[in-house]
Design a protein around this motif. Structure first.
Motif, short mmCIF file in Angstrom:
data_model
loop_
_atom_site.label_atom_id
_atom_site.label_comp_id
_atom_site.label_asym_id
_atom_site.label_seq_id
_atom_site.Cartn_x
_atom_site.Cartn_y
_atom_site.Cartn_z
N GLU A 165 -13.36 7.90 6.83
CA GLU A 165 -12.30 7.65 5.87
C GLU A 165 -12.21 6.14 5.62
OE1 GLU A 165 -8.17 7.77 7.18
OE2 GLU A 165 -7.53 8.54 5.24
N ALA A 223 -9.66 6.27 0.21
CA ALA A 223 -8.26 6.31 -0.22
C ALA A 223 -7.92 5.11 -1.10
CB ALA A 223 -7.34 6.37 0.99
N GLN A 229 -3.56 10.64 6.52
CA GLN A 229 -4.72 11.45 6.13
C GLN A 229 -5.72 11.60 7.27
OE1 GLN A 229 -6.63 11.71 2.03
NE2 GLN A 229 -7.98 10.28 3.06
N GLU A 259 -9.74 0.42 8.20
CA GLU A 259 -8.68 -0.24 7.41
C GLU A 259 -8.94 -1.75 7.42
OE1 GLU A 259 -5.87 0.68 5.46
OE2 GLU A 259 -5.90 -1.50 5.21
N ARG A 260 -8.74 -2.39 6.25
CA ARG A 260 -9.01 -3.84 6.14
C ARG A 260 -7.80 -4.70 6.41
NH1 ARG A 260 -7.19 -6.05 1.38
NH2 ARG A 260 -8.54 -7.87 1.60
N LEU A 261 -6.59 -4.10 6.43
CA LEU A 261 -5.38 -4.88 6.70
C LEU A 261 -4.94 -4.67 8.15
CD1 LEU A 261 -3.33 -4.20 3.42
CD2 LEU A 261 -4.74 -6.21 3.99
N LYS A 270 -10.61 -3.19 -1.87
CA LYS A 270 -10.83 -4.64 -1.84
C LYS A 270 -11.83 -4.99 -0.76
CE LYS A 270 -6.33 -5.99 -3.63
NZ LYS A 270 -5.04 -6.61 -3.32
N GLN A 272 0.83 -1.20 0.00
CA GLN A 272 0.00 0.00 0.00
C GLN A 272 0.87 1.25 0.00
OE1 GLN A 272 -3.21 -0.73 -0.42
NE2 GLN A 272 -2.58 -2.88 -0.24
N THR A 273 0.25 2.40 -0.22
CA THR A 273 1.01 3.65 -0.28
C THR A 273 0.33 4.77 0.50
OG1 THR A 273 -0.15 4.19 -2.33
CG2 THR A 273 2.05 3.23 -2.56
N CYS A 297 -1.39 4.34 6.71
CA CYS A 297 -0.47 4.66 7.81
C CYS A 297 -1.07 5.66 8.78
CB CYS A 297 0.82 5.21 7.23
SG CYS A 297 0.59 6.75 6.33
N GLY A 308 -9.82 3.34 4.29
CA GLY A 308 -8.42 3.12 3.96
C GLY A 308 -7.50 3.96 4.84
N THR A 309 -7.35 3.56 6.11
CA THR A 309 -6.51 4.31 7.05
C THR A 309 -5.06 4.33 6.60
OG1 THR A 309 -7.90 3.37 8.79
CG2 THR A 309 -5.92 4.54 9.50
N LEU A 324 -1.66 -2.79 8.86
CA LEU A 324 -1.65 -1.33 8.69
C LEU A 324 -2.50 -0.65 9.75
CD1 LEU A 324 -1.63 -0.83 4.82
CD2 LEU A 324 0.18 -0.34 6.46
N ASP A 383 -13.91 -4.17 7.04
CA ASP A 383 -14.10 -3.95 5.61
C ASP A 383 -14.86 -2.64 5.40
OD1 ASP A 383 -14.62 -3.93 2.94
OD2 ASP A 383 -15.69 -5.86 2.90
N GLY A 384 -14.14 -1.67 4.88
CA GLY A 384 -14.73 -0.35 4.68
C GLY A 384 -15.81 -0.31 3.61
N1 SAH Z 1 -5.14 7.40 3.74
C1 SAH Z 1 -4.00 6.52 3.72
C2 SAH Z 1 -3.82 5.92 2.35
C3 SAH Z 1 -3.61 4.45 2.42
S1 SAH Z 1 -3.69 3.58 0.90
C4 SAH Z 1 -2.76 7.19 4.26
O1 SAH Z 1 -2.81 8.38 4.59
O2 SAH Z 1 -1.76 6.50 4.41
C5 SAH Z 1 -5.34 2.95 0.94
C6 SAH Z 1 -5.67 1.96 1.99
O3 SAH Z 1 -6.99 1.48 1.73
C7 SAH Z 1 -4.78 0.72 2.05
O4 SAH Z 1 -4.18 0.66 3.30
C8 SAH Z 1 -5.75 -0.44 1.84
O5 SAH Z 1 -5.46 -1.58 2.61
C9 SAH Z 1 -7.06 0.19 2.25
N2 SAH Z 1 -8.28 -0.46 1.78
C10 SAH Z 1 -8.54 -0.99 0.55
N3 SAH Z 1 -9.78 -1.52 0.52
C11 SAH Z 1 -10.32 -1.31 1.76
C12 SAH Z 1 -11.57 -1.64 2.37
N4 SAH Z 1 -12.55 -2.31 1.71
N5 SAH Z 1 -11.77 -1.27 3.64
C13 SAH Z 1 -10.81 -0.62 4.34
N6 SAH Z 1 -9.62 -0.29 3.84
C14 SAH Z 1 -9.37 -0.64 2.56
#
Ligand code: SAH
Length: 253
Positions: free
Chosen positions: A122, A189, A130, A145-147, A249, A94-95, A127, A124-125, A150, A172-173
């Protein structure tokens, strides 16, 4: 000056409508990473100038971007690049998004609000960067965040800042987070084929969603920023410039 992609001006069926406290704990401590010098504030100020040149005008957003220490969210080996307008790896494929994109999306999300936004979700938390920026422009931030890896890392990164209004969720977001609804703003994100219905349901009337979505109108099946405004009479959708996000995802891992 980097030009924003002009894509797309207008799309059929979509109306185009163009749209605190200091987050730097331990100030003065020995946390300045190598290569950033003693005062990372000066480096951030230069980054903010660049954002202004790119067209960001919301003073709350600029203030937040100038305050949140992005270098604390990236690997030690990458701190020298923390204030460049570039996305950087944060592990697990991820980025962290580019500052230009973070500020652009949050400015869109705020939609000209004078004070802080209310509750924001939000997806996709990552790191947690944001989420920290959002904490300065909204009263409450729910970030999902789903991972697991992270989610834990974001918790670790954010502990330092002690942000009482940021709530990190593991899940799962795609389902949103119904308990926090309705939201004044929803920001994603990660980009999917379409915006999940749950997000639209959980958006307040008068609220705005900003998300990358795949669009056949972008060359190569790329993504574009989608803005959805929920009004008393329905949803108004606006597709803006091309962007590049990691995929949305389903499920957790
Ligand atoms: N806002 C973050 C950007 C992270 S990248 C920052 O400031 O670092 C996007 C993130 O979305 C990834 O960590 C990825 O795992 C997450 N993501 C993808 N699908 C997701 C879902 N269904 N639910 C929650 N997070 C998800």
């Amino acid at each position: 000056m980097k030009q924003r992609p002009s894509f797309p001006a207008k799309l059929d069926g979509l109306k185009v409508r163009r749209a605190g406290h200091v987050i730097s704990a331990n100030a003065g401590s020995d946390h300045s990473p190598q290569g950033l010098g003693l005062d990372s504030g000066a480096v951030r100020a230069r980054m903010v100038q660049l954002l202004q040149k790119q067209g960001i005008g919301d003073s709350l957003v600029l203030n937040a971007m100038g305050t949140v220490e992005r270098h604390r969210f990236v690997d030690t080996a990458l701190v020298n690049q923390a204030y460049e307008d570039t996305s950087l790896p944060i592990g697990l494929g991820q980025t962290i998004s580019k500052p230009g994109v973070v500020s652009r999306m949050i400015e869109l999300l705020r939609n000209g609000a004078t004070g802080k936004l209310g509750r924001v979700l939000e997806i996709g938390t990552g790191c947690g960067y944001q989420a920290a920026v959002l904490s300065m422009v909204a009263t409450e931030v729910y970030s999902i965040e789903r991972l697991r890896g992270l989610h834990d890392r974001a918790r670790e990164n954010l502990r330092h800042f002690r942000l009482a209004n940021v709530h990190l969720l593991f899940g799962d977001g795609m389902q949103g987070f119904a308990k926090g609804a309705p939201y004044a703003g929803i920001i994603a994100a990660a980009g999917g084929e379409a915006v999940p219905q749950a997000w639209l349901d959980q958006l307040a009337v008068g609220g705005r969603l900003v998300a990358p979505v795949h669009s056949s109108l972008v060359g190569g099946g790329g993504q574009a920023l989608l803005v959805v405004d929920k009004t008393a009479t329905g949803l108004r959708q606006t597709l803006l410039e091309a962007v590049h996000f990691v995929p949305l995802k389903s499920g957790i891992a």
